[in-house]
Motif scaffolding. Structure first.
Motif, mmCIF file in Angstrom:
data_model
loop_
_atom_site.group_PDB
_atom_site.id
_atom_site.type_symbol
_atom_site.label_atom_id
_atom_site.label_comp_id
_atom_site.label_asym_id
_atom_site.label_seq_id
_atom_site.Cartn_x
_atom_site.Cartn_y
_atom_site.Cartn_z
ATOM 1 N N GLN A 153 28.783 116.413 108.960
ATOM 2 C CA GLN A 153 29.560 117.119 109.958
ATOM 3 C C GLN A 153 30.245 116.107 110.884
ATOM 4 O O GLN A 153 29.799 114.966 111.030
ATOM 5 N N ALA A 154 31.331 116.548 111.525
ATOM 6 C CA ALA A 154 32.072 115.649 112.425
ATOM 7 C C ALA A 154 31.173 115.118 113.522
ATOM 8 O O ALA A 154 31.256 113.947 113.908
ATOM 9 N N SER A 155 30.266 115.961 114.025
ATOM 10 C CA SER A 155 29.364 115.533 115.092
ATOM 11 C C SER A 155 28.425 114.434 114.614
ATOM 12 O O SER A 155 28.047 113.551 115.384
ATOM 13 N N GLU A 156 28.058 114.472 113.323
ATOM 14 C CA GLU A 156 27.188 113.428 112.771
ATOM 15 C C GLU A 156 27.917 112.094 112.738
ATOM 16 O O GLU A 156 27.358 111.042 113.071
ATOM 17 N N ASN A 157 29.177 112.116 112.315
ATOM 18 C CA ASN A 157 29.945 110.873 112.226
ATOM 19 C C ASN A 157 30.154 110.234 113.593
ATOM 20 O O ASN A 157 30.211 109.009 113.719
ATOM 21 N N GLU A 158 30.282 111.071 114.628
ATOM 22 C CA GLU A 158 30.472 110.540 115.978
ATOM 23 C C GLU A 158 29.277 109.722 116.437
ATOM 24 O O GLU A 158 29.396 108.848 117.289
ATOM 25 N N LYS A 159 28.102 109.994 115.862
ATOM 26 C CA LYS A 159 26.882 109.283 116.252
ATOM 27 C C LYS A 159 26.661 108.030 115.419
ATOM 28 O O LYS A 159 25.788 107.225 115.741
ATOM 29 N N ARG A 160 27.408 107.857 114.338
ATOM 30 C CA ARG A 160 27.190 106.733 113.437
ATOM 31 C C ARG A 160 27.972 105.509 113.898
ATOM 32 O O ARG A 160 29.115 105.614 114.355
ATOM 33 N N ALA A 161 27.335 104.346 113.775
ATOM 34 C CA ALA A 161 28.024 103.098 114.109
ATOM 35 C C ALA A 161 29.086 102.803 113.045
ATOM 36 O O ALA A 161 28.894 103.070 111.856
ATOM 37 N N GLU A 162 30.200 102.257 113.483
ATOM 38 C CA GLU A 162 31.291 101.970 112.558
ATOM 39 C C GLU A 162 31.068 100.663 111.804
ATOM 40 O O GLU A 162 30.497 99.709 112.329
ATOM 41 N N GLY A 190 53.905 93.395 84.108
ATOM 42 C CA GLY A 190 54.424 93.072 82.787
ATOM 43 C C GLY A 190 55.409 94.135 82.334
ATOM 44 O O GLY A 190 56.356 94.471 83.043
ATOM 45 N N ASN A 191 55.164 94.683 81.128
ATOM 46 C CA ASN A 191 56.059 95.725 80.620
ATOM 47 C C ASN A 191 55.503 97.125 80.891
ATOM 48 O O ASN A 191 55.754 98.064 80.126
ATOM 49 N N TRP A 192 54.774 97.234 81.997
ATOM 50 C CA TRP A 192 54.263 98.517 82.458
ATOM 51 C C TRP A 192 54.820 98.809 83.849
ATOM 52 O O TRP A 192 54.912 97.915 84.694
ATOM 53 N N SER A 193 55.175 100.058 84.075
ATOM 54 C CA SER A 193 55.699 100.502 85.362
ATOM 55 C C SER A 193 54.820 101.657 85.843
ATOM 56 O O SER A 193 54.769 102.715 85.203
ATOM 57 N N LEU A 194 54.106 101.434 86.944
ATOM 58 C CA LEU A 194 53.127 102.415 87.420
ATOM 59 C C LEU A 194 53.481 102.931 88.804
ATOM 60 O O LEU A 194 53.862 102.163 89.686
ATOM 61 N N ASP A 195 53.340 104.222 88.978
ATOM 62 C CA ASP A 195 53.273 104.812 90.308
ATOM 63 C C ASP A 195 51.804 105.033 90.607
ATOM 64 O O ASP A 195 51.050 105.527 89.754
ATOM 65 N N ALA A 196 51.368 104.703 91.797
ATOM 66 C CA ALA A 196 49.976 104.899 92.193
ATOM 67 C C ALA A 196 49.934 105.750 93.453
ATOM 68 O O ALA A 196 50.725 105.546 94.381
ATOM 69 N N VAL A 197 49.026 106.700 93.483
ATOM 70 C CA VAL A 197 48.852 107.569 94.645
ATOM 71 C C VAL A 197 47.360 107.615 94.982
ATOM 72 O O VAL A 197 46.510 107.602 94.092
ATOM 73 N N GLY A 198 47.054 107.632 96.269
ATOM 74 C CA GLY A 198 45.660 107.669 96.681
ATOM 75 C C GLY A 198 45.458 108.532 97.904
ATOM 76 O O GLY A 198 46.409 108.852 98.626
ATOM 77 N N VAL A 199 44.205 108.911 98.137
ATOM 78 C CA VAL A 199 43.858 109.683 99.333
ATOM 79 C C VAL A 199 42.645 109.043 100.006
ATOM 80 O O VAL A 199 41.841 108.353 99.371
ATOM 81 N N ASP A 200 42.540 109.285 101.307
ATOM 82 C CA ASP A 200 41.347 108.885 102.044
ATOM 83 C C ASP A 200 40.188 109.782 101.628
ATOM 84 O O ASP A 200 40.382 110.806 100.969
ATOM 85 N N ASP A 201 38.980 109.431 102.048
ATOM 86 C CA ASP A 201 37.776 110.043 101.497
ATOM 87 C C ASP A 201 37.738 111.562 101.705
ATOM 88 O O ASP A 201 37.592 112.048 102.827
ATOM 89 N N PRO A 202 37.815 112.351 100.614
ATOM 90 C CA PRO A 202 37.725 113.811 100.745
ATOM 91 C C PRO A 202 36.359 114.277 101.228
ATOM 92 O O PRO A 202 36.237 115.377 101.779
ATOM 93 N N HIS A 203 35.324 113.455 101.022
ATOM 94 C CA HIS A 203 33.975 113.843 101.449
ATOM 95 C C HIS A 203 33.897 113.943 102.969
ATOM 96 O O HIS A 203 33.048 114.647 103.504
ATOM 97 N N LEU A 204 34.780 113.215 103.645
ATOM 98 C CA LEU A 204 34.861 113.281 105.107
ATOM 99 C C LEU A 204 36.042 114.143 105.565
ATOM 100 O O LEU A 204 36.355 114.171 106.758
ATOM 101 N N ASP A 205 36.687 114.813 104.615
ATOM 102 C CA ASP A 205 37.882 115.616 104.921
ATOM 103 C C ASP A 205 38.985 114.773 105.549
ATOM 104 O O ASP A 205 39.740 115.240 106.406
ATOM 105 N N ARG A 206 39.117 113.522 105.097
ATOM 106 C CA ARG A 206 40.157 112.635 105.616
ATOM 107 C C ARG A 206 41.374 112.596 104.703
ATOM 108 O O ARG A 206 42.326 111.857 104.968
#
Length: 360
Positions: A153-162, A190-206
């Motif tokens: 929960q958000a309240s739990e994260n507020e108590k955790r050290a960064e 090389g002869n590869w062309s990549l698009d990369a997409v990422g998200v912040d941690d869904p477990h924290l709803d970020r």
């Protein structure tokens, strides 16, 4: 009568003692095995075959792209053996390094982590973070890991050290690697062309799924001029003949993220977080996934949405998907580490995954 009752009582007591002793021995044996298995680092080797003709360039047959997927090392400052094992993976000569979070378990782990990754500094890399990269792990009952819902929960994260996540971020970027935290990037390898997409941690709803590259404001870090494949096509060929595909990174493989990345045209998605269940039962597999995925998808290579073709947990080769609907290959790593407060694995070895894309 009294003697008979006494004898029966003594017999029950002896039986209970034997049962208790056997249970204690079994628990001690399982605990010892779990501690040893947590150090049995394993390299999985998997290959995804891509159809060059289907991608629009039959002459591309024979191309390969080697991707090293590392996740959930949960490194502590004194875990030199784990750090050394990661460093030795440079001998596999990957073309791309993918990190899917929970890399450290304490600030003291930064130096050994950067040292173990330094041999890859000349290699293209991408990364996202997990909850343990942001917050220090807290002591808890190891059995709580088996709970159905462990989302803090958000309240739990507020108590955790960064954690010193800004230093972790800048250190990885110093290798020239791309931070995909709710971002996109374009990679030419090389002869590869990549698009990369990422998200912040869904477990924290970020997680905040980023806009397509073409929709980003001009001049922003998300800008690019990527090749866009035809509808329903997840692998293609650029005008200059490079093999094109899109990849996705997330720490936790929540269904909403896998759905979004598949709809976005990702051919490959990389994730961690689950530890493969960490405590598994032989023949039954993972007991939990620590997210909303079903237990059978706790680790391994599989197609999403599920196609009924199962999950590859070990080494092997899979062909290009032939389903009419868009599908993605998803590689969920069982990870290399554990929480410092639950340092055991049973029937679930710590792993890194070497995934080759091969055009045929």
């Amino acid at each position: 009568m009294a003697n008979a009752l006494a004898r029966a009582g003594r017999s029950i007591w002896r039986g209970a003692k034997r049962t208790a002793t056997a249970s204690a021995v079994a628990a001690a044996t399982a605990g010892t095995w779990g501690l040893l298995e947590a150090q049995a680092y394993t390299l999985r080797r998997r290959t995804v075959l891509l159809d060059g003709a289907q991608a629009g360039n039959p002459t591309s047959a024979g191309r390969t792209l080697r991707i090293l997927h590392l996740s959930d090392s949960h490194l502590l400052g004194w875990q030199h053996r784990r750090a050394a094992w990661i460093e030795e993976l440079a001998a596999t000569e990957p073309d791309l390094v993918v990190l899917t979070g929970d890399l450290i378990a304490s600030p003291a782990a930064l130096t050994p982590l950067f040292s173990s990754l330094s041999p890859f500094a000349g290699t293209t890399g991408t990364f996202v973070f997990g909850s343990n990269d942001y917050y220090l792990p807290q002591p808890k009952n190891p059995l709580s890991y088996l709970a159905a819902n462990t989302t803090p929960q958000a309240s739990e994260n507020e108590k955790r050290a960064e954690q010193p996540w800004q230093e972790l971020q800048s250190g990885l970027e110093a290798f020239g690697w791309h931070d995909l935290t709710n971002q996109r990037a374009h990679l030419d390898i090389g002869n590869w062309s990549l698009d990369a997409v990422g998200v912040d941690d869904p477990h924290l709803d970020r997680d905040e799924y980023p806009l397509p590259l073409g929709d980003s404001p001009q001049g922003s870090p998300q800008c690019g001029t990527p090749y866009t494949p035809a509808p329903q096509q997840v692998v293609g060929t650029t005008p200059d003949g490079a093999t094109y595909l899109r990849i996705g990174l997330t720490h936790a493989p929540y269904k909403r993220i896998l759905d979004a990345m598949t709809a976005d045209g990702c051919a490959l998605v990389f994730a961690g977080h689950t530890h493969g269940g960490q405590i598994c039962l032989p023949g039954a597999g993972a007991l939990v996934t620590n997210c909303d995925l079903e237990r059978e998808y706790a680790s391994g290579l599989f197609q999403w949405p599920p196609t009924g073709k199962g999950v590859m947990h070990g080494d092997g080769t899979v062909p290009t998907g032939t389903e009419r609907r868009p599908t993605a290959w998803v590689n969920v790593s069982a990870g290399l580490g554990t929480s410092p407060f639950a340092p055991m694995r049973i029937a679930c070895r710590p792993e890194a995954v070497l995934l080759d894309l091969a055009v045929i």
